[in-house]
Design an enzyme around this catalytic site. Sequence first.
Site, PDB file in Angstrom:
ATOM      1  N   GLY A  14       0.746  -1.121  -0.360  1.00 48.18           N
ATOM      2  CA  GLY A  14       0.529   0.013   0.116  1.00 48.18           C
ATOM      3  C   GLY A  14       0.971   1.435   0.094  1.00 48.18           C
ATOM      4  O   GLY A  14       0.984   2.186   0.880  1.00 48.18           O
ATOM      5  N   SER A  15       1.679   1.484  -1.048  1.00 53.48           N
ATOM      6  CA  SER A  15       3.486   2.531  -1.195  1.00 53.48           C
ATOM      7  C   SER A  15       2.917   3.315  -2.282  1.00 53.48           C
ATOM      8  O   SER A  15       3.472   4.488  -2.596  1.00 53.48           O
ATOM      9  CB  SER A  15       4.022   1.824  -0.952  1.00 53.48           C
ATOM     10  OG  SER A  15       4.058   0.328  -2.051  1.00 53.48           O
ATOM     11  N   THR A  16       1.684   3.352  -2.375  1.00 47.65           N
ATOM     12  CA  THR A  16       1.401   4.283  -4.071  1.00 47.65           C
ATOM     13  C   THR A  16       1.502   5.778  -3.442  1.00 47.65           C
ATOM     14  O   THR A  16       1.150   6.908  -4.015  1.00 47.65           O
ATOM     15  CB  THR A  16       0.247   4.374  -4.531  1.00 47.65           C
ATOM     16  OG1 THR A  16      -1.313   3.628  -4.649  1.00 47.65           O
ATOM     17  CG2 THR A  16       0.692   2.594  -5.466  1.00 47.65           C
ATOM     18  N   GLY A  18       0.637   8.497   0.424  1.00 49.01           N
ATOM     19  CA  GLY A  18       0.361   8.716   1.921  1.00 49.01           C
ATOM     20  C   GLY A  18       1.187   8.141   2.981  1.00 49.01           C
ATOM     21  O   GLY A  18       3.045   7.775   2.415  1.00 49.01           O
ATOM     22  N   ILE A  19       1.548   7.131   4.026  1.00 46.47           N
ATOM     23  CA  ILE A  19       2.779   6.809   4.409  1.00 46.47           C
ATOM     24  C   ILE A  19       3.917   6.074   4.070  1.00 46.47           C
ATOM     25  O   ILE A  19       5.011   5.942   4.179  1.00 46.47           O
ATOM     26  CB  ILE A  19       1.949   6.258   6.287  1.00 46.47           C
ATOM     27  CG1 ILE A  19       1.266   7.018   7.289  1.00 46.47           C
ATOM     28  CG2 ILE A  19       3.830   5.567   6.843  1.00 46.47           C
ATOM     29  CD1 ILE A  19       0.434   6.539   8.554  1.00 46.47           C
ATOM     30  N   SER A 141      -1.212   1.296  15.056  1.00 42.30           N
ATOM     31  CA  SER A 141      -2.008   2.611  15.382  1.00 42.30           C
ATOM     32  C   SER A 141      -2.217   2.622  16.480  1.00 42.30           C
ATOM     33  O   SER A 141      -2.467   2.380  16.921  1.00 42.30           O
ATOM     34  CB  SER A 141      -3.197   2.908  14.218  1.00 42.30           C
ATOM     35  OG  SER A 141      -4.063   3.942  14.543  1.00 42.30           O
ATOM     36  N   TYR A 154     -11.938  -0.743  12.957  1.00 40.26           N
ATOM     37  CA  TYR A 154     -10.670  -0.415  12.642  1.00 40.26           C
ATOM     38  C   TYR A 154      -9.713  -0.191  13.678  1.00 40.26           C
ATOM     39  O   TYR A 154      -8.566  -1.484  13.794  1.00 40.26           O
ATOM     40  CB  TYR A 154     -10.949   0.795  11.655  1.00 40.26           C
ATOM     41  CG  TYR A 154      -9.258   1.859  11.522  1.00 40.26           C
ATOM     42  CD1 TYR A 154      -8.667   1.034  11.021  1.00 40.26           C
ATOM     43  CD2 TYR A 154      -8.684   2.246  13.025  1.00 40.26           C
ATOM     44  CE1 TYR A 154      -7.272   1.774  10.071  1.00 40.26           C
ATOM     45  CE2 TYR A 154      -7.389   3.508  12.544  1.00 40.26           C
ATOM     46  CZ  TYR A 154      -6.751   2.437  11.426  1.00 40.26           C
ATOM     47  OH  TYR A 154      -5.844   3.067  11.006  1.00 40.26           O
TER      48      TYR A 154
HETATM   49  P1  NAD Z   1      -3.350   6.483   2.796  1.00 39.23           P
HETATM   50  O1  NAD Z   1      -5.455   5.874   2.642  1.00 39.23           O
HETATM   51  O2  NAD Z   1      -3.180   7.406   2.365  1.00 39.23           O
HETATM   52  O3  NAD Z   1      -2.915   5.301   1.406  1.00 39.23           O
HETATM   53  C1  NAD Z   1      -3.265   3.912   1.655  1.00 39.23           C
HETATM   54  C2  NAD Z   1      -2.514   3.439   0.404  1.00 39.23           C
HETATM   55  O4  NAD Z   1      -2.776   1.776   0.426  1.00 39.23           O
HETATM   56  C3  NAD Z   1      -2.675   3.862  -1.291  1.00 39.23           C
HETATM   57  O5  NAD Z   1      -1.072   3.505  -1.928  1.00 39.23           O
HETATM   58  C4  NAD Z   1      -3.430   3.012  -1.303  1.00 39.23           C
HETATM   59  O6  NAD Z   1      -3.497   2.073  -2.757  1.00 39.23           O
HETATM   60  C5  NAD Z   1      -2.676   1.201  -0.940  1.00 39.23           C
HETATM   61  N1  NAD Z   1      -4.656   0.613  -0.467  1.00 39.23           N
HETATM   62  C6  NAD Z   1      -5.189   1.133  -0.049  1.00 39.23           C
HETATM   63  N2  NAD Z   1      -6.285  -0.039  -0.033  1.00 39.23           N
HETATM   64  C7  NAD Z   1      -5.575  -1.030  -0.757  1.00 39.23           C
HETATM   65  C8  NAD Z   1      -6.056  -2.536  -0.635  1.00 39.23           C
HETATM   66  N3  NAD Z   1      -7.341  -3.381  -0.694  1.00 39.23           N
HETATM   67  N4  NAD Z   1      -4.188  -3.726  -1.672  1.00 39.23           N
HETATM   68  C9  NAD Z   1      -3.544  -3.231  -1.054  1.00 39.23           C
HETATM   69  N5  NAD Z   1      -3.493  -1.591  -1.152  1.00 39.23           N
HETATM   70  C10 NAD Z   1      -4.486  -1.010  -0.415  1.00 39.23           C
HETATM   71  O7  NAD Z   1      -3.221   5.238   3.823  1.00 39.23           O
HETATM   72  P2  NAD Z   1      -2.690   6.083   5.457  1.00 39.23           P
HETATM   73  O8  NAD Z   1      -3.515   6.970   5.966  1.00 39.23           O
HETATM   74  O9  NAD Z   1      -0.874   6.014   4.596  1.00 39.23           O
HETATM   75  O10 NAD Z   1      -2.572   4.926   6.318  1.00 39.23           O
HETATM   76  C11 NAD Z   1      -1.631   3.863   5.883  1.00 39.23           C
HETATM   77  C12 NAD Z   1      -1.595   2.940   6.285  1.00 39.23           C
HETATM   78  O11 NAD Z   1      -1.010   3.172   8.413  1.00 39.23           O
HETATM   79  C13 NAD Z   1      -2.568   2.018   7.480  1.00 39.23           C
HETATM   80  O12 NAD Z   1      -2.693   1.181   7.838  1.00 39.23           O
HETATM   81  C14 NAD Z   1      -3.668   2.951   8.488  1.00 39.23           C
HETATM   82  O13 NAD Z   1      -4.148   2.244   9.292  1.00 39.23           O
HETATM   83  C15 NAD Z   1      -2.215   3.149   9.436  1.00 39.23           C
HETATM   84  N6  NAD Z   1      -1.986   4.499   9.730  1.00 39.23           N
HETATM   85  C16 NAD Z   1      -2.705   5.648   9.540  1.00 39.23           C
HETATM   86  C17 NAD Z   1      -3.101   6.621  10.459  1.00 39.23           C
HETATM   87  C18 NAD Z   1      -3.398   8.303   9.705  1.00 39.23           C
HETATM   88  O14 NAD Z   1      -3.844   8.847  10.182  1.00 39.23           O
HETATM   89  N7  NAD Z   1      -3.212   8.524   8.585  1.00 39.23           N
HETATM   90  C19 NAD Z   1      -3.238   6.407  11.664  1.00 39.23           C
HETATM   91  C20 NAD Z   1      -2.547   5.442  12.418  1.00 39.23           C
HETATM   92  C21 NAD Z   1      -1.767   4.405  11.478  1.00 39.23           C
END
Ligand code: NAD
Length: 264
Positions: A14-16, A18-19, A141, A154
Amino acid sequence: MDLQLKNKIAFVSGSTAGIGFAIAQSLLQEGTEVIINGRTQDGVGKAVEELKALVAGAKVSGIPADFSKADDVKHLIDQLPDIDILINNAGIFEPKAFEDIPDEDWFRFFEVNVLSGVRLSRHFLPKMLKKNWGRIIFISSESAVFIPDEMIHYGMTKTAQLAISRGLAELTQGTEVTVNAILPGPTKSKGVGGFIEDLAKSGNVSTDKVEEDFFKNMRPTSLLQRFATVDEVAHTVTYYVSPLASATNGASIRVEGGLIRSIL
Ligand code: NAD
């Protein structure tokens, strides 16, 4: 500090965006070879090009796979080379009242947020143990500890990741393999950024006001009182996958702005 990550290969789920994208970028900056992932070929291709533009000489490629589809994950695993670093980052969230969450959502959240890491670790952990080096990180998280009442499904998945991460670490005893969980707090990723913009539009207020109110009302114990940046999370992850972090294993590492009020 040289993080000694130059001759390593990492996969970040899931790295296209966000985090996950920030973790890929940070590892590439350290000279690590990185394989990224998203749901579509198009999204993965664009993110690979973006990373190449951001990091000169980046050794980056990508494989599409949707973690809600078991066949996609099987195909992904068949295509992946032997890796040194596995970052289980893919995850979805969606606020929904408990009484409105159907069985299908519970299963989907479990499959994408929990089974994704289980399936990849089941394949790669034995290989890491065999070569006596490896790093597995679960991006959990603060919601693993503070279960959000607006998305209990979640929270369930994020707590489950801590259990699995600690359990897998037990299997590494006496080796140079480590398994740890990272607990980001509210972080301005693409997903969360969009959510804040929607709230600002619907309330006809600025995104800064939404952020201020969110921390005052929803996360009053946060010491940071702002969203973390994706880079703040990514830099922490990059350190803990380094050979320099060899004495940290089975840990839950917080990057949550101090909102969890316990000492340990
Ligand atoms: P985001 O929505 O910004 O990015 C999500 C990424 O996951 C994208 O690259 C998307 O293509 C990919 N993705 C989504 N569904 C998918 C699937 N079914 N199969 C493959 N790829 C998939 O998310 P984020 O906020 O960067 O979160 C990343 C991780 O960090 C998650 O596990 C989330 O629970 C955790 N997290 C986020 C936060 C926050 O506030 N952003 C806080 C705590 C934990």
